[in-house]
Design an enzyme around this catalytic site. Structure first.
Site, PDB file in Angstrom:
ATOM      1  N   SER A  64      41.778  52.132  50.627  1.00 53.69           N
ATOM      2  CA  SER A  64      42.612  53.323  50.445  1.00 53.69           C
ATOM      3  C   SER A  64      42.182  54.452  51.363  1.00 53.69           C
ATOM      4  CB  SER A  64      42.481  53.848  49.016  1.00 53.69           C
ATOM      5  OG  SER A  64      42.979  52.936  48.114  1.00 53.69           O
ATOM      6  N   HIS A  78      47.876  48.096  53.039  1.00 52.70           N
ATOM      7  CA  HIS A  78      47.602  48.960  51.885  1.00 52.70           C
ATOM      8  C   HIS A  78      48.722  48.828  50.853  1.00 52.70           C
ATOM      9  CE1 HIS A  78      46.969  53.138  50.031  1.00 52.70           C
ATOM     10  NE2 HIS A  78      46.020  52.350  49.601  1.00 52.70           N
ATOM     11  N   GLU A 127      51.819  49.665  53.236  1.00 49.35           N
ATOM     12  CA  GLU A 127      51.579  50.333  54.519  1.00 49.35           C
ATOM     13  C   GLU A 127      50.844  49.330  55.413  1.00 49.35           C
ATOM     14  OE1 GLU A 127      50.923  55.027  53.732  1.00 49.35           O
ATOM     15  OE2 GLU A 127      49.467  53.759  52.714  1.00 49.35           O
ATOM     16  N   ASN A 151      48.699  58.612  50.995  1.00 48.45           N
ATOM     17  CA  ASN A 151      47.622  59.452  50.445  1.00 48.45           C
ATOM     18  C   ASN A 151      47.463  60.763  51.203  1.00 48.45           C
ATOM     19  OD1 ASN A 151      46.876  58.037  48.182  1.00 48.45           O
ATOM     20  ND2 ASN A 151      45.487  56.691  49.303  1.00 48.45           N
TER      21      ASN A 151
HETATM   22  N1  LIG Z   1      43.180  50.930  42.423  1.00 49.27           N
HETATM   23  C1  LIG Z   1      44.167  51.351  43.213  1.00 49.27           C
HETATM   24  O1  LIG Z   1      45.120  52.006  42.754  1.00 49.27           O
HETATM   25  C2  LIG Z   1      44.153  50.997  44.671  1.00 49.27           C
HETATM   26  C3  LIG Z   1      45.343  51.148  45.420  1.00 49.27           C
HETATM   27  C4  LIG Z   1      45.336  50.763  46.770  1.00 49.27           C
HETATM   28  C5  LIG Z   1      44.179  50.277  47.356  1.00 49.27           C
HETATM   29  N2  LIG Z   1      43.031  50.148  46.609  1.00 49.27           N
HETATM   30  C6  LIG Z   1      41.846  49.594  47.262  1.00 49.27           C
HETATM   31  O2  LIG Z   1      41.730  48.208  46.882  1.00 49.27           O
HETATM   32  C7  LIG Z   1      40.351  47.832  46.856  1.00 49.27           C
HETATM   33  C8  LIG Z   1      40.025  47.253  45.505  1.00 49.27           C
HETATM   34  O3  LIG Z   1      40.277  48.218  44.511  1.00 49.27           O
HETATM   35  P1  LIG Z   1      40.465  47.801  42.981  1.00 49.27           P
HETATM   36  O4  LIG Z   1      41.040  49.005  42.306  1.00 49.27           O
HETATM   37  O5  LIG Z   1      41.163  46.491  42.869  1.00 49.27           O
HETATM   38  O6  LIG Z   1      38.931  47.620  42.538  1.00 49.27           O
HETATM   39  P2  LIG Z   1      38.320  46.703  41.384  1.00 49.27           P
HETATM   40  O7  LIG Z   1      36.982  47.249  41.093  1.00 49.27           O
HETATM   41  O8  LIG Z   1      39.310  46.531  40.262  1.00 49.27           O
HETATM   42  O9  LIG Z   1      38.150  45.275  42.081  1.00 49.27           O
HETATM   43  C9  LIG Z   1      37.240  44.988  43.104  1.00 49.27           C
HETATM   44  C10 LIG Z   1      36.740  43.594  42.871  1.00 49.27           C
HETATM   45  O10 LIG Z   1      36.192  43.066  44.062  1.00 49.27           O
HETATM   46  C11 LIG Z   1      35.214  42.152  43.674  1.00 49.27           C
HETATM   47  N3  LIG Z   1      34.468  41.641  44.820  1.00 49.27           N
HETATM   48  C12 LIG Z   1      34.771  40.458  45.414  1.00 49.27           C
HETATM   49  N4  LIG Z   1      33.968  40.231  46.436  1.00 49.27           N
HETATM   50  C13 LIG Z   1      33.125  41.262  46.510  1.00 49.27           C
HETATM   51  C14 LIG Z   1      32.072  41.583  47.396  1.00 49.27           C
HETATM   52  N5  LIG Z   1      31.718  40.776  48.410  1.00 49.27           N
HETATM   53  N6  LIG Z   1      31.425  42.733  47.200  1.00 49.27           N
HETATM   54  C15 LIG Z   1      31.796  43.548  46.177  1.00 49.27           C
HETATM   55  N7  LIG Z   1      32.800  43.292  45.311  1.00 49.27           N
HETATM   56  C16 LIG Z   1      33.452  42.163  45.484  1.00 49.27           C
HETATM   57  C17 LIG Z   1      34.477  42.877  42.565  1.00 49.27           C
HETATM   58  O11 LIG Z   1      33.717  41.968  41.803  1.00 49.27           O
HETATM   59  C18 LIG Z   1      35.654  43.476  41.796  1.00 49.27           C
HETATM   60  O12 LIG Z   1      36.124  42.616  40.771  1.00 49.27           O
HETATM   61  C19 LIG Z   1      39.558  49.090  47.245  1.00 49.27           C
HETATM   62  O13 LIG Z   1      39.298  49.060  48.625  1.00 49.27           O
HETATM   63  C20 LIG Z   1      40.527  50.213  46.887  1.00 49.27           C
HETATM   64  O14 LIG Z   1      40.298  51.374  47.661  1.00 49.27           O
HETATM   65  C21 LIG Z   1      43.004  50.463  45.277  1.00 49.27           C
END
Ligand SMILES: NC(=O)c1ccc[n+]([C@@H]2O[C@H](COP(=O)([O-])OP(=O)(O)OC[C@H]3O[C@@H](n4cnc5c(N)ncnc54)[C@H](O)[C@@H]3O)[C@@H](O)[C@H]2O)c1
Length: 284
Positions: free
Chosen positions: A119, A140, A152, A190
Site C-alpha cells: 500500500s 494494488h 492499481e 491513497n
Molecule cells: N489491508 C488492506 O486493506 C490492504 C489493502 C491493500 C493493500 N494491502 C497490502 O497487502 C499486504 C498484506 O496486507 P494484509 O492486510 O493482507 O496483511 P495480513 O497481516 O492480513 O496478512 C499478511 C500475511 O502474510 C503472511 N506471510 C506470508 N509470507 C510471509 C513472509 N515471508 N514474511 C512475513 N509474512 C508472511 C503472514 O503470515 C500474514 O498471514 C500489505 O503489503 C498491505 O500493505 C493491504
C-alpha cells in the site's frame, strides 16, 4: 508470454482475497503461507466466502468446487516456482518483502513476473532486491478483494512496457478495472484519500463537528457510502498511520502529517473495528 498460473505469497486478509479471485477467474493458483496454522486460517476464510456465494446463488455448487479445485495452499516457497506471475501480499515491511523476492528470484525462471500488493512502500525499493526489476510491477488491490472492482497497476522506472501491458490485461482478466499508476508513494487512491481522512480527524480535533455529524455530512452531503471516520475504523488506525507516515516521508507535505489524536488512538490500542474500538465501539 501468457499468464496461465498464478502464485500468491501470503494468505492473510489481502492474499486470501487475491487467491480467491485468481482461482475464480479460471487460473490455477498456489497460495503460500509461513505455517500450516495461518494457511488453514486463510483457506478457511476463502471457503467461507465461497460457501456464502453459493448459498446466495451467486455461484453454483459445481462452480464453487471448480474454484476450490484450482486453488492449492502450501507452506513451501518452492511451490511458487512454476507460476507465471507471483503476487506478494505479506506483511507491510520492506526487509520481509525484499527477502522473499530475493529468494523467489533465485528460484523462478527469468520469465516469471513479480508483483507487490504494497500500500505504501516504493515498488522500486522492493524490486531492487531482484535481478529482474524490468519484470516487476505493483498490483494494488482493495479490501475486500472479491468485492472491490479496482486494481492499481503500478510501473516503476524500470518496468518493461510489454510486461506492464501484460499485467494490465491480467488485472482485467481478474474481473477488475485496471488503472495505470506510476511508482509514487500512495499511487492514486491513497494519495487522494489519505489527506481527506486526516482532515476529517483534524475537523474532529478542532471541534468542527461530532464523529456522527462528520460522517453523516459526507454521506448525505456528498453521497459517500460511508463517512470518513467510519472508513478510518474500517481500514485500521495503525494501518492508516503507517500509510500517512510513508506519504509524509516521501512528500514532506503537511496534508500527510498524522494528526495528534490519531497517534494517541494508535498507542492506546483504539485501532478501529478489528480492536472493537476506534472512533466508534463495536460489539463482538
Ligand atoms: N489491508 C488492506 O486493506 C490492504 C489493502 C491493500 C493493500 N494491502 C497490502 O497487502 C499486504 C498484506 O496486507 P494484509 O492486510 O493482507 O496483511 P495480513 O497481516 O492480513 O496478512 C499478511 C500475511 O502474510 C503472511 N506471510 C506470508 N509470507 C510471509 C513472509 N515471508 N514474511 C512475513 N509474512 C508472511 C503472514 O503470515 C500474514 O498471514 C500489505 O503489503 C498491505 O500493505 C493491504
Amino acid at each position: 508470454m501468457a499468464i496461465r498460473k498464478v502464485g500468491v505469497a501470503g494468505c492473510g486478509l489481502m492474499g486470501s482475497g487475491i487467491a480467491q479471485v485468481a482461482a475464480a477467474s479460471g487460473f490455477p493458483t498456489v497460495v503460500r503461507e509461513v505455517n500450516a496454522e495461518l494457511l488453514d486460517k486463510g483457506l478457511k476464510s476463502i471457503d467461507k466466502n465461497l460457501n456464502r456465494l453459493a448459498e446466495k446463488g451467486t455461484i453454483t455448487e459445481a462452480a464453487k468446487d471448480e474454484i476450490r479445485g484450482r486453488l492449492k495452499g502450501t507452506t513451501k516457497v518452492e511451490d511458487l516456482q512454476d507460476c507465471d506471475v507471483i503476487i506478494e501480499a505479506i506483511i507491510e515491511q520492506l526487509p520481509a518483502k525484499r527477502e522473499l523476492f530475493g529468494a523467489l528470484d533465485a528460484l523462478c525462471p527469468s520469465s516469471t513476473i513479480f508483483a507487490s500488493n504494497t500500500s505504501s512502500l516504493t515498488i522500486m525499493e522492493i524490486a531492487s532486491a531482484t535481478k529482474r526489476p524490468q519484470r516487476f510491477v505493483g498490483l494494488h488491490f482493495f479490501n475486500p478483494v472479491p468485492v472491490m472492482k479496482l486494481v492499481e497497476v503500478v510501473r516503476t522506472i524500470a518496468t518493461e512496457p510489454a510486461v506492464y501491458e501484460e499485467v494490465v490485461a491480467f488485472g482485467t482478466k481478474l474481473g477488475k478495472t485496471a488503472v495505470r499508476a506510476h511508482d509514487s508513494t500512495g499511487f492514486i487512491v491513497n494519495r487522494l484519500l489519505v489527506p481527506y481522512l486526516l482532515d476529517a480527524i483534524r475537523a474532529l480535533e478542532e471541534g468542527v463537528g461530532s464523529i456522527e455529524d462528520i460522517d453523516k455530512s459526507m454521506m448525505l452531503g456528498c453521497g459517500h457510502p460511508m463517512g470518513p471516520l467510519t472508513l478510518c475504523d474500517f481500514i485500521g488506525l495503525d494501518v492508516l498511520y503507517s500509510v500517512c507516515e510513508s506519504l509524509y516521508e516521501e512528500f514532506k507535505r503537511d496534508e500527510y502529517a498524522p494528526p495528534p489524536l490519531m497517534k494517541r488512538m494508535v498507542v492506546s490500542g483504539h485501532l478501529g473495528r478489528k480492536a472493537g474500538r476506534g472512533f466508534y465501539t463495536y460489539d463482538g
